[in-house]
Design a protein around this motif. Structure first.
Motif, PDB file in Angstrom:
ATOM      1  N   ARG A 118       0.848  -1.178  -0.059  1.00  0.00           N
ATOM      2  CA  ARG A 118      -0.023   0.083  -0.162  1.00  0.00           C
ATOM      3  C   ARG A 118       0.870   1.258  -0.041  1.00  0.00           C
ATOM      4  O   ARG A 118       1.839   1.404   0.566  1.00  0.00           O
ATOM      5  N   ASP A 119       0.348   2.434  -0.614  1.00  0.00           N
ATOM      6  CA  ASP A 119       0.982   3.555  -0.696  1.00  0.00           C
ATOM      7  C   ASP A 119       1.012   4.146   1.031  1.00  0.00           C
ATOM      8  O   ASP A 119       0.040   4.119   1.697  1.00  0.00           O
ATOM      9  N   VAL A 120       2.253   4.589   1.547  1.00  0.00           N
ATOM     10  CA  VAL A 120       2.172   5.292   2.673  1.00  0.00           C
ATOM     11  C   VAL A 120       1.916   6.732   2.442  1.00  0.00           C
ATOM     12  O   VAL A 120       2.701   7.478   1.833  1.00  0.00           O
ATOM     13  N   LEU A 121       0.855   7.067   3.407  1.00  0.00           N
ATOM     14  CA  LEU A 121       0.462   8.690   3.013  1.00  0.00           C
ATOM     15  C   LEU A 121       1.065   9.535   3.956  1.00  0.00           C
ATOM     16  O   LEU A 121       1.109  10.959   3.714  1.00  0.00           O
ATOM     17  N   ILE A 122       1.526   9.215   5.073  1.00  0.00           N
ATOM     18  CA  ILE A 122       2.296   9.809   6.036  1.00  0.00           C
ATOM     19  C   ILE A 122       3.970   9.716   5.616  1.00  0.00           C
ATOM     20  O   ILE A 122       4.439   8.772   5.605  1.00  0.00           O
ATOM     21  N   THR A 123       4.532  11.051   5.655  1.00  0.00           N
ATOM     22  CA  THR A 123       6.243  10.992   5.184  1.00  0.00           C
ATOM     23  C   THR A 123       6.937  11.102   6.117  1.00  0.00           C
ATOM     24  O   THR A 123       8.324  10.762   5.982  1.00  0.00           O
ATOM     25  N   ASP A 124       6.766  11.541   7.451  1.00  0.00           N
ATOM     26  CA  ASP A 124       7.732  11.591   8.554  1.00  0.00           C
ATOM     27  C   ASP A 124       7.044  11.314   9.765  1.00  0.00           C
ATOM     28  O   ASP A 124       5.951  11.238  10.034  1.00  0.00           O
ATOM     29  N   GLU A 125       7.737  11.096  10.849  1.00  0.00           N
ATOM     30  CA  GLU A 125       7.383  10.682  12.003  1.00  0.00           C
ATOM     31  C   GLU A 125       6.856  11.736  12.868  1.00  0.00           C
ATOM     32  O   GLU A 125       5.855  11.748  13.551  1.00  0.00           O
ATOM     33  N   ALA A 126       7.281  12.955  12.601  1.00  0.00           N
ATOM     34  CA  ALA A 126       6.441  14.156  13.257  1.00  0.00           C
ATOM     35  C   ALA A 126       5.030  14.223  12.951  1.00  0.00           C
ATOM     36  O   ALA A 126       4.112  14.179  13.929  1.00  0.00           O
ATOM     37  N   SER A 127       4.746  13.957  11.872  1.00  0.00           N
ATOM     38  CA  SER A 127       3.224  13.933  11.316  1.00  0.00           C
ATOM     39  C   SER A 127       2.674  12.799  11.675  1.00  0.00           C
ATOM     40  O   SER A 127       1.550  12.917  12.143  1.00  0.00           O
ATOM     41  N   LEU A 128       3.338  11.613  12.050  1.00  0.00           N
ATOM     42  CA  LEU A 128       2.515  10.658  12.350  1.00  0.00           C
ATOM     43  C   LEU A 128       2.518  10.786  13.788  1.00  0.00           C
ATOM     44  O   LEU A 128       1.283  10.344  14.179  1.00  0.00           O
ATOM     45  N   ASN A 129       3.346  11.130  14.524  1.00  0.00           N
ATOM     46  CA  ASN A 129       3.040  11.330  16.112  1.00  0.00           C
ATOM     47  C   ASN A 129       1.858  12.399  16.226  1.00  0.00           C
ATOM     48  O   ASN A 129       1.187  12.224  17.247  1.00  0.00           O
ATOM     49  N   ALA A 130       1.737  13.339  15.601  1.00  0.00           N
ATOM     50  CA  ALA A 130       0.795  14.403  15.827  1.00  0.00           C
ATOM     51  C   ALA A 130      -0.709  13.833  15.290  1.00  0.00           C
ATOM     52  O   ALA A 130      -1.552  13.831  16.127  1.00  0.00           O
ATOM     53  N   LEU A 131      -0.467  12.678  14.346  1.00  0.00           N
ATOM     54  CA  LEU A 131      -1.775  12.104  13.949  1.00  0.00           C
ATOM     55  C   LEU A 131      -2.117  11.072  14.914  1.00  0.00           C
ATOM     56  O   LEU A 131      -3.289  11.136  15.513  1.00  0.00           O
ATOM     57  N   LEU A 132      -1.237  10.276  15.788  1.00  0.00           N
ATOM     58  CA  LEU A 132      -1.400   9.631  16.662  1.00  0.00           C
ATOM     59  C   LEU A 132      -1.919  10.205  17.814  1.00  0.00           C
ATOM     60  O   LEU A 132      -2.832   9.474  18.599  1.00  0.00           O
ATOM     61  N   ALA A 133      -1.517  11.043  18.287  1.00  0.00           N
ATOM     62  CA  ALA A 133      -1.943  12.087  19.377  1.00  0.00           C
ATOM     63  C   ALA A 133      -3.134  12.421  19.207  1.00  0.00           C
ATOM     64  O   ALA A 133      -4.206  12.307  20.177  1.00  0.00           O
ATOM     65  N   GLN A 134      -3.823  12.706  18.011  1.00  0.00           N
ATOM     66  CA  GLN A 134      -5.166  13.301  17.709  1.00  0.00           C
ATOM     67  C   GLN A 134      -6.078  12.029  17.812  1.00  0.00           C
ATOM     68  O   GLN A 134      -7.142  12.154  18.383  1.00  0.00           O
ATOM     69  N   ILE A 135      -5.455  10.849  17.466  1.00  0.00           N
ATOM     70  CA  ILE A 135      -6.238   9.511  17.510  1.00  0.00           C
ATOM     71  C   ILE A 135      -6.699   9.216  18.769  1.00  0.00           C
ATOM     72  O   ILE A 135      -7.766   8.824  19.235  1.00  0.00           O
ATOM     73  N   HIS A 136      -5.582   9.100  19.935  1.00  0.00           N
ATOM     74  CA  HIS A 136      -5.298   8.723  20.913  1.00  0.00           C
ATOM     75  C   HIS A 136      -6.448   9.643  22.098  1.00  0.00           C
ATOM     76  O   HIS A 136      -6.677   9.521  23.039  1.00  0.00           O
ATOM     77  N   SER A 137      -6.568  10.946  21.648  1.00  0.00           N
ATOM     78  CA  SER A 137      -7.148  11.978  22.483  1.00  0.00           C
ATOM     79  C   SER A 137      -8.553  11.472  22.244  1.00  0.00           C
ATOM     80  O   SER A 137      -9.400  12.424  23.043  1.00  0.00           O
TER      81      SER A 137
END
Length: 138
Positions: A118-137
């Protein structure tokens, strides 16, 4: 049970119930009062547990315990493959597939393309960490 029908005893596997006994049981059941009102089956929930598209629709309580680790592994390697998740976390194909579906619903990987990764839509860990924080909140 042994049943003696004239000559030799015959071994029966279950209890013998004669026809008049069966008819008496059926009559007894038929004489029982029925329900006053029909029993209604409960309606299924509108939210059937399926996650909607987008990061805001992913419920952090229903995520796989490997979700965060798998997301980091996929973003770091930029390879969205179910078989990679299987090997890295020593899990079966079904669980890895569900993990990939959760990652897709969260917007981390794209749609399945047959046997291709699959294509990976998130390119860097900083964006991933922000998304994960949003999901867990949520």
């Amino acid at each position: 049970m042994l049943f003696l029908a004239g000559g030799e005893p015959i071994r029966l596997q279950c209890a013998f119930i004669d026809t008049p006994e069966i008819e008496a049981i059926n009559d007894y059941i038929a004489d029982q009062p029925g329900p006053v009102e029909p029993d209604e089956l409960p309606e299924p929930d509108d939210n059937s547990g399926a996650m909607g598209v987008g990061a805001g629709a992913t419920d952090s309580k229903s995520l796989d315990p490997y979700f965060d680790e798998a997301a980091h592994a996929i973003v770091i390697t930029q390879q969205g493959s179910t078989s990679m998740i299987q090997r890295r976390f020593s899990i079966g194909y079904n669980r890895a597939g569900r993990l990939m579906d959760q990652l897709q619903m969260a917007g981390i990987v794209g749609e399945a393309q047959g046997s291709k990764p699959r294509d990976v839509l998130i390119t860097d860990e900083a964006s991933l960490n922000a998304l994960l924080a949003q999901i867990h909140s949520n």
